[in-house]
Design a protein around this motif. Structure first.
Motif, PDB file in Angstrom:
ATOM      1  N   LEU A  33       0.911  -1.255  -0.155  1.00 19.91           N
ATOM      2  CA  LEU A  33       0.077   0.034  -0.207  1.00 19.91           C
ATOM      3  C   LEU A  33       1.016   1.388   0.066  1.00 19.91           C
ATOM      4  O   LEU A  33       0.556   2.134  -0.538  1.00 19.91           O
ATOM      5  CB  LEU A  33      -1.091   0.111   1.076  1.00 19.91           C
ATOM      6  CG  LEU A  33      -2.105  -0.958   1.335  1.00 19.91           C
ATOM      7  CD1 LEU A  33      -2.630  -1.009   2.516  1.00 19.91           C
ATOM      8  CD2 LEU A  33      -2.890  -1.226   0.011  1.00 19.91           C
ATOM      9  N   MET A  50       2.102   1.783  -3.552  1.00 24.51           N
ATOM     10  CA  MET A  50       1.198   2.212  -4.370  1.00 24.51           C
ATOM     11  C   MET A  50       0.658   3.869  -4.139  1.00 24.51           C
ATOM     12  O   MET A  50       0.801   4.598  -5.092  1.00 24.51           O
ATOM     13  CB  MET A  50      -0.334   1.621  -4.177  1.00 24.51           C
ATOM     14  CG  MET A  50      -0.237   0.049  -4.423  1.00 24.51           C
ATOM     15  SD  MET A  50      -1.778  -0.491  -3.987  1.00 24.51           S
ATOM     16  CE  MET A  50      -1.464  -2.346  -3.757  1.00 24.51           C
ATOM     17  N   ALA A  51       0.950   4.106  -2.920  1.00 28.47           N
ATOM     18  CA  ALA A  51       0.691   5.746  -2.778  1.00 28.47           C
ATOM     19  C   ALA A  51       1.955   6.305  -3.105  1.00 28.47           C
ATOM     20  O   ALA A  51       1.894   7.321  -3.664  1.00 28.47           O
ATOM     21  CB  ALA A  51       0.743   5.885  -1.023  1.00 28.47           C
ATOM     22  N   HIS A  85       1.607   9.493  -5.948  1.00 31.43           N
ATOM     23  CA  HIS A  85       1.582  10.492  -5.038  1.00 31.43           C
ATOM     24  C   HIS A  85       1.687  11.876  -5.807  1.00 31.43           C
ATOM     25  O   HIS A  85       1.014  12.887  -5.197  1.00 31.43           O
ATOM     26  CB  HIS A  85       2.738  10.565  -3.981  1.00 31.43           C
ATOM     27  CG  HIS A  85       3.934  10.909  -4.404  1.00 31.43           C
ATOM     28  ND1 HIS A  85       4.946  10.009  -5.266  1.00 31.43           N
ATOM     29  CD2 HIS A  85       4.949  12.083  -4.017  1.00 31.43           C
ATOM     30  CE1 HIS A  85       5.865  10.684  -5.462  1.00 31.43           C
ATOM     31  NE2 HIS A  85       6.114  11.829  -4.950  1.00 31.43           N
ATOM     32  N   GLU A 142      -8.225   0.267   3.374  1.00 33.33           N
ATOM     33  CA  GLU A 142      -6.939   0.308   2.287  1.00 33.33           C
ATOM     34  C   GLU A 142      -6.985   1.379   1.466  1.00 33.33           C
ATOM     35  O   GLU A 142      -6.072   2.269   1.253  1.00 33.33           O
ATOM     36  CB  GLU A 142      -6.911  -1.011   1.677  1.00 33.33           C
ATOM     37  CG  GLU A 142      -6.430  -2.205   2.332  1.00 33.33           C
ATOM     38  CD  GLU A 142      -5.858  -3.531   1.396  1.00 33.33           C
ATOM     39  OE1 GLU A 142      -5.533  -4.419   2.104  1.00 33.33           O
ATOM     40  OE2 GLU A 142      -6.320  -3.365   0.283  1.00 33.33           O
ATOM     41  N   ILE A 148      -4.485   4.790   1.436  1.00 31.06           N
ATOM     42  CA  ILE A 148      -3.351   5.084   0.165  1.00 31.06           C
ATOM     43  C   ILE A 148      -3.813   6.702  -0.043  1.00 31.06           C
ATOM     44  O   ILE A 148      -3.220   7.525  -0.329  1.00 31.06           O
ATOM     45  CB  ILE A 148      -3.860   4.310  -0.896  1.00 31.06           C
ATOM     46  CG1 ILE A 148      -3.505   2.968  -0.814  1.00 31.06           C
ATOM     47  CG2 ILE A 148      -3.259   5.055  -2.079  1.00 31.06           C
ATOM     48  CD1 ILE A 148      -3.761   1.985  -1.819  1.00 31.06           C
ATOM     49  N   ILE A 197       1.731   4.377   7.095  1.00 33.09           N
ATOM     50  CA  ILE A 197       2.182   4.143   5.688  1.00 33.09           C
ATOM     51  C   ILE A 197       2.016   5.982   5.252  1.00 33.09           C
ATOM     52  O   ILE A 197       2.959   6.284   4.154  1.00 33.09           O
ATOM     53  CB  ILE A 197       0.595   3.956   4.907  1.00 33.09           C
ATOM     54  CG1 ILE A 197       0.771   2.466   4.990  1.00 33.09           C
ATOM     55  CG2 ILE A 197       0.846   4.248   3.301  1.00 33.09           C
ATOM     56  CD1 ILE A 197      -0.582   1.666   4.461  1.00 33.09           C
TER      57      ILE A 197
END
Length: 220
Positions: free
Chosen positions: A60, A63-64, A68, A99, A103, A121
């Protein structure tokens, strides 16, 4: 279950990032395209693993990290908010609600200290993003223009950038090598002090101290 690999090959996400790269180049900003997003994604995944987050949390974070900056093609000022919304529009029905929220929160908070950290995260993404300083981020080709712009100057002068995590000593250290013949170290602090403070807050949230070493001198 959506993976980082799925996100990286999604045509909408890839196009948003490509458009961002073109938009940032047009206003002479450093690279915010696939070069930067891949580095941040990989670094976020690595940081998450090294500090003990589970595999899914690491994914995760990756992915962020990859997504971003993708809102920059719409607006530089509010790119972090637009990026979070764009992610929801593309993947909203493909994630568990928590989730997706994590994100979106990480993307929205990576460039602003408006909110306090509430999940690792988000803190991991700040460290992964703000530590990417390197001459390869400079998109300007005219050396005179590079010398005239402090952001380009500092990035171009940076020959090496490494983020080290010592889990035993609970220390996260950013180590840089800067060519002082091209720009003095003080210029790094002129533009990046706020980012280093943000990194220190992120590290503290994760239970670590944050250190900065430039040309073998420990400054933090």
């Amino acid at each position: 279950m959506v993976t980082l690999k799925d996100v990286k090959k999604n045509p909408y996400i890839v196009e948003f990032i490509k458009q961002t790269e073109e938009s940032m180049t047009a206003i002479s900003y450093t690279n915010h395209g696939l070069r930067h997003t891949n580095i941040v994604a990989d670094r976020a995944t690595s940081i998450a693993k090294k500090i003990g987050l589970n595999q899914r949390e690491g994914e995760l974070a990756g992915m962020a990290g990859f997504c971003h900056d993708m809102g920059n093609f719409m607006t530089r000022t509010y790119h972090h908010y637009f990026g979070a919304v764009l992610f929801q529009q593309v993947f909203g029905d493909k994630f568990k609600p928590k989730e997706l929220a994590l994100i979106m929160q990480a993307i929205a908070n990576h460039d602003v200290e408006e909110m306090k950290f509430t999940h690792p995260i988000s803190a991991v993404l700040v460290l992964a993003d703000k530590s990417d300083v390197d001459r390869s981020r400079v998109t300007e080709k005219d050396m005179e223009k590079i010398k005239a712009d402090i952001h380009d100057r500092v990035n171009y002068a940076t020959r090496e950038s490494k983020l080290n995590i010592d889990k035993v000593k609970k220390k996260i250290t950013l180590t840089l090598k800067i060519d002082t013949n091209f720009c003095p170290i003080i210029e790094y602090f002129e533009i990046f002090t706020d980012r280093m403070v943000f990194c220190r807050k992120a590290a503290h949230f994760l239970g670590y101290d944050f250190g900065l070493v430039i040309n073998n001198f420990r400054l933090l």
